[in-house]
Design a protein around this motif. Sequence first.
Motif, PDB file in Angstrom:
ATOM      1  N   LEU A 110       0.844  -1.191   0.000  1.00  0.00           N
ATOM      2  CA  LEU A 110       0.000   0.000   0.000  1.00  0.00           C
ATOM      3  C   LEU A 110       0.878   1.239   0.000  1.00  0.00           C
ATOM      4  N   SER A 111       0.475   2.228  -0.765  1.00  0.00           N
ATOM      5  CA  SER A 111       1.184   3.507  -0.800  1.00  0.00           C
ATOM      6  C   SER A 111       0.196   4.605  -0.409  1.00  0.00           C
ATOM      7  N   PHE A 112       0.521   5.313   0.682  1.00  0.00           N
ATOM      8  CA  PHE A 112      -0.359   6.353   1.216  1.00  0.00           C
ATOM      9  C   PHE A 112       0.224   7.732   0.947  1.00  0.00           C
ATOM     10  N   SER A 113      -0.660   8.667   0.661  1.00  0.00           N
ATOM     11  CA  SER A 113      -0.260  10.076   0.571  1.00  0.00           C
ATOM     12  C   SER A 113      -1.183  10.867   1.484  1.00  0.00           C
ATOM     13  N   GLY A 114      -0.736  12.000   1.956  1.00  0.00           N
ATOM     14  CA  GLY A 114      -1.575  12.842   2.801  1.00  0.00           C
ATOM     15  C   GLY A 114      -1.738  12.338   4.216  1.00  0.00           C
ATOM     16  N   VAL A 115      -0.770  11.544   4.714  1.00  0.00           N
ATOM     17  CA  VAL A 115      -0.915  11.002   6.066  1.00  0.00           C
ATOM     18  C   VAL A 115      -0.694  12.039   7.157  1.00  0.00           C
ATOM     19  N   SER A 116      -0.202  13.207   6.811  1.00  0.00           N
ATOM     20  CA  SER A 116       0.024  14.239   7.833  1.00  0.00           C
ATOM     21  C   SER A 116      -1.288  14.848   8.331  1.00  0.00           C
ATOM     22  N   THR A 117      -2.402  14.549   7.673  1.00  0.00           N
ATOM     23  CA  THR A 117      -3.683  15.145   8.051  1.00  0.00           C
ATOM     24  C   THR A 117      -4.628  14.164   8.743  1.00  0.00           C
ATOM     25  N   ILE A 118      -4.146  12.969   9.101  1.00  0.00           N
ATOM     26  CA  ILE A 118      -5.051  11.986   9.692  1.00  0.00           C
ATOM     27  C   ILE A 118      -5.216  12.182  11.191  1.00  0.00           C
ATOM     28  N   ASP A 119      -6.244  11.559  11.742  1.00  0.00           N
ATOM     29  CA  ASP A 119      -6.444  11.515  13.192  1.00  0.00           C
ATOM     30  C   ASP A 119      -5.690  10.291  13.706  1.00  0.00           C
ATOM     31  N   PRO A 120      -4.583  10.464  14.436  1.00  0.00           N
ATOM     32  CA  PRO A 120      -3.774   9.317  14.854  1.00  0.00           C
ATOM     33  C   PRO A 120      -4.437   8.430  15.913  1.00  0.00           C
TER      34      PRO A 120
END
Length: 165
Positions: A110-120
Amino acid sequence: MTRITHNLKLLVIAVILSLSCTYIIKHPELFVSSVLNLQEIQEIETKQWDIAYKTDKQTLDIFLPLTWNKQGQVVISIAYDPTDVSIDLSKSSSQSPYTIKDQQSGSFILSFSGVSTIDPHQSLFYVPFSGASQHVLIEDANTTIDGIQHWLSIGKLSPTVIHGN
């Protein structure tokens, strides 16, 4: 005439409600949300994991630490024993846009982009599976920042597997 109309309205509402309840019962995955408890958050912080996952209740949940501040793309390789485990990626969900880079029998990337905006506090990625949970694991994970690849430490929150970090 108004009594008949009133009764027909109630009948239509009852049918709609009945069909809605049946749909919800047949599709419980629509209402599943995986979150971290305080003990799991502390374990991730104490062990300084970059990626944590659990395979409880026939689901694979992937989490990032609360302190995640990397801006790059995240690539995660997942392996499973295809003789014991069946994973249907069409039932997956994610907080971040992702693509499946490679899918073979027994593994996918899996390749994710935009992970800096998630709810951890919630899972980055969620997918249900059937089979033995100890046969599902994250093989490796990395992030690419400014063209440089960084390997990420991985930890499993379910008690069946211990990774070396």
